[in-house]
Write a protein that holds these residues in place. Sequence first.
Motif, mmCIF file in Angstrom:
data_model
loop_
_atom_site.group_PDB
_atom_site.id
_atom_site.type_symbol
_atom_site.label_atom_id
_atom_site.label_comp_id
_atom_site.label_asym_id
_atom_site.label_seq_id
_atom_site.Cartn_x
_atom_site.Cartn_y
_atom_site.Cartn_z
ATOM 1 N N GLY A 84 9.606 -18.838 16.323
ATOM 2 C CA GLY A 84 10.489 -17.708 16.065
ATOM 3 C C GLY A 84 9.999 -16.756 15.004
ATOM 4 N N ALA A 85 8.862 -17.043 14.364
ATOM 5 C CA ALA A 85 8.332 -16.180 13.308
ATOM 6 C C ALA A 85 6.820 -16.261 13.288
ATOM 7 N N CYS A 86 6.199 -15.252 12.701
ATOM 8 C CA CYS A 86 4.752 -15.278 12.517
ATOM 9 C C CYS A 86 4.424 -16.180 11.328
ATOM 10 N N PRO A 87 3.316 -16.895 11.370
ATOM 11 C CA PRO A 87 2.967 -17.763 10.240
ATOM 12 C C PRO A 87 2.508 -16.949 9.035
ATOM 13 N N SER A 88 2.521 -17.572 7.876
ATOM 14 C CA SER A 88 2.109 -16.877 6.658
ATOM 15 C C SER A 88 0.644 -16.476 6.698
ATOM 16 N N LEU A 167 10.945 -11.913 5.901
ATOM 17 C CA LEU A 167 11.654 -11.073 6.868
ATOM 18 C C LEU A 167 10.686 -10.462 7.878
ATOM 19 N N THR A 168 9.566 -9.927 7.386
ATOM 20 C CA THR A 168 8.629 -9.270 8.305
ATOM 21 C C THR A 168 7.817 -10.266 9.122
ATOM 22 N N ARG A 169 7.778 -11.518 8.710
ATOM 23 C CA ARG A 169 7.131 -12.514 9.575
ATOM 24 C C ARG A 169 8.010 -12.807 10.793
ATOM 25 N N GLN A 170 9.301 -12.655 10.620
ATOM 26 C CA GLN A 170 10.223 -12.854 11.735
ATOM 27 C C GLN A 170 10.488 -11.544 12.473
ATOM 28 N N TYR A 171 10.558 -10.442 11.705
ATOM 29 C CA TYR A 171 10.769 -9.122 12.293
ATOM 30 C C TYR A 171 9.740 -8.167 11.684
ATOM 31 N N PRO A 172 8.530 -8.114 12.229
ATOM 32 C CA PRO A 172 7.504 -7.210 11.677
ATOM 33 C C PRO A 172 8.022 -5.786 11.584
ATOM 34 N N TYR A 173 7.712 -5.144 10.456
ATOM 35 C CA TYR A 173 8.181 -3.772 10.252
ATOM 36 C C TYR A 173 7.085 -2.793 10.645
ATOM 37 N N SER A 174 7.290 -2.071 11.714
ATOM 38 C CA SER A 174 6.322 -1.083 12.199
ATOM 39 C C SER A 174 4.948 -1.719 12.331
ATOM 40 N N ALA A 175 4.896 -2.854 13.046
ATOM 41 C CA ALA A 175 3.651 -3.603 13.291
ATOM 42 C C ALA A 175 2.984 -4.035 11.994
ATOM 43 N N CYS A 176 3.792 -4.334 10.987
ATOM 44 C CA CYS A 176 3.248 -4.752 9.689
ATOM 45 C C CYS A 176 3.945 -6.032 9.231
ATOM 46 N N ILE A 177 3.150 -6.963 8.722
ATOM 47 C CA ILE A 177 3.669 -8.191 8.120
ATOM 48 C C ILE A 177 3.382 -8.110 6.625
ATOM 49 N N ALA A 178 4.422 -8.152 5.819
ATOM 50 C CA ALA A 178 4.321 -7.829 4.397
ATOM 51 C C ALA A 178 3.552 -8.870 3.611
ATOM 52 N N ASP A 179 2.797 -8.369 2.663
ATOM 53 C CA ASP A 179 2.042 -9.204 1.732
ATOM 54 C C ASP A 179 1.659 -8.329 0.548
ATOM 55 N N GLY A 180 1.252 -8.968 -0.552
ATOM 56 C CA GLY A 180 0.856 -8.202 -1.723
ATOM 57 C C GLY A 180 -0.325 -7.288 -1.466
ATOM 58 N N VAL A 181 -1.194 -7.651 -0.530
ATOM 59 C CA VAL A 181 -2.381 -6.842 -0.236
ATOM 60 C C VAL A 181 -1.988 -5.483 0.340
ATOM 61 N N ASN A 182 -0.980 -5.442 1.205
ATOM 62 C CA ASN A 182 -0.551 -4.165 1.783
ATOM 63 C C ASN A 182 0.681 -3.604 1.084
ATOM 64 N N ASP A 183 0.873 -4.028 -0.181
ATOM 65 C CA ASP A 183 1.995 -3.551 -0.991
ATOM 66 C C ASP A 183 3.314 -3.774 -0.274
ATOM 67 N N TYR A 184 3.406 -4.934 0.375
ATOM 68 C CA TYR A 184 4.618 -5.342 1.090
ATOM 69 C C TYR A 184 5.064 -4.255 2.070
ATOM 70 N N CYS A 185 4.114 -3.886 2.922
ATOM 71 C CA CYS A 185 4.340 -2.875 3.976
ATOM 72 C C CYS A 185 4.821 -1.548 3.394
ATOM 73 N N GLY A 186 4.367 -1.220 2.202
ATOM 74 C CA GLY A 186 4.730 0.044 1.581
ATOM 75 C C GLY A 186 6.021 0.016 0.800
ATOM 76 N N VAL A 187 6.742 -1.102 0.855
ATOM 77 C CA VAL A 187 8.023 -1.187 0.138
ATOM 78 C C VAL A 187 7.792 -1.271 -1.368
ATOM 79 N N GLY A 188 6.714 -1.918 -1.756
ATOM 80 C CA GLY A 188 6.374 -2.001 -3.176
ATOM 81 C C GLY A 188 7.013 -3.149 -3.913
ATOM 82 N N SER A 189 7.706 -4.032 -3.212
ATOM 83 C CA SER A 189 8.363 -5.156 -3.862
ATOM 84 C C SER A 189 8.492 -6.298 -2.875
ATOM 85 N N SER A 190 8.346 -7.521 -3.378
ATOM 86 C CA SER A 190 8.459 -8.689 -2.502
ATOM 87 C C SER A 190 9.904 -9.014 -2.164
ATOM 88 N N ASP A 191 10.856 -8.533 -2.975
ATOM 89 C CA ASP A 191 12.276 -8.789 -2.748
ATOM 90 C C ASP A 191 13.043 -7.474 -2.762
#
Length: 286
Positions: A84-88, A167-191
């Motif tokens: 149900g989700a993408c792996p880390s 959240l983005t591992r289960q529901y990718p945001y605009s074909a993006c899975i958040a991580d510190g490397v991509n600045d959490y898909c542009g959000v700028g925060s992990s939470d």
Amino acid sequence: RGGRRRWRQTSTRRRRSRCALRASACVVTHMTSTPAIGSVCASHAECDAIAFAYCASASGGGAQRAGACMSCDDCALHADGIDGACPSTCATRTMTSGVGATGADEFFEDYGYWVKVRDGAAVSSGCTASANEATTTTTASTKGRTSSCFRVFTKRASDRWCDVGALTRQYPYSACIADGVNDYCGVGSSDVCVGKTSFDCCPLRADVLSGVVIAVVVVLCVVQFFIYRAIYHRKLVRSQEFWNNPRIAEAARKACERYPSLKPKAMPKAENAVTIEIERAPAANA
């Protein structure tokens, strides 16, 4: 004839045993072979040997991709992980440059994304609460928070904050899975947290708030005491000549000695108007 029968039975058994050995060898070879894209899998761990791969399920990408190791790029597009989700291990994977959000405000205002989170499979309580709030307001960006709470007076409401990575591992945001490397898909925060007010995400600490209230009350009482004390001493000194009670008169004397600035200044005596006129009259006649 008896000997021929025994010989045939023995040869048949030998052939069967050879086939069984070959079959078991094939199974062992299949189980120990290095997995590759398209290999059959039942969990994400079985695809760990492949760089940036995951185990796809039947629900998201069609029967031909069911239970097969696929590229993480596919998971970012289809969100069809077998659990149900993408792996880390798929974090930081994006299909093209520029995907994700241009900032936290865009992420909070993406109504369609939050509707998908709200109406989809269960997520954490914090993500569910943020999704509910983001889909019931037209100003989600003004009510979303990405910074941590002020530790002295507020505390973090753990059931209101949403982990962007999970959240983005289960529901990718605009074909993006958040991580510190991509600045959490542009959000700028992990939470992140979306609430009606900032106190939904960071409620006041009851113990600290009560301590502050008590301190303020004490300070006000002390200030009021000194104000009343100053008024009392001023009244004693200014009315020193009129106190008949010896104890009050003594207190007035001591206050006058202790606070000499409270003594009334000597006012110049006003000259008699008649005397002035008498003194001026001779000079006018001369």
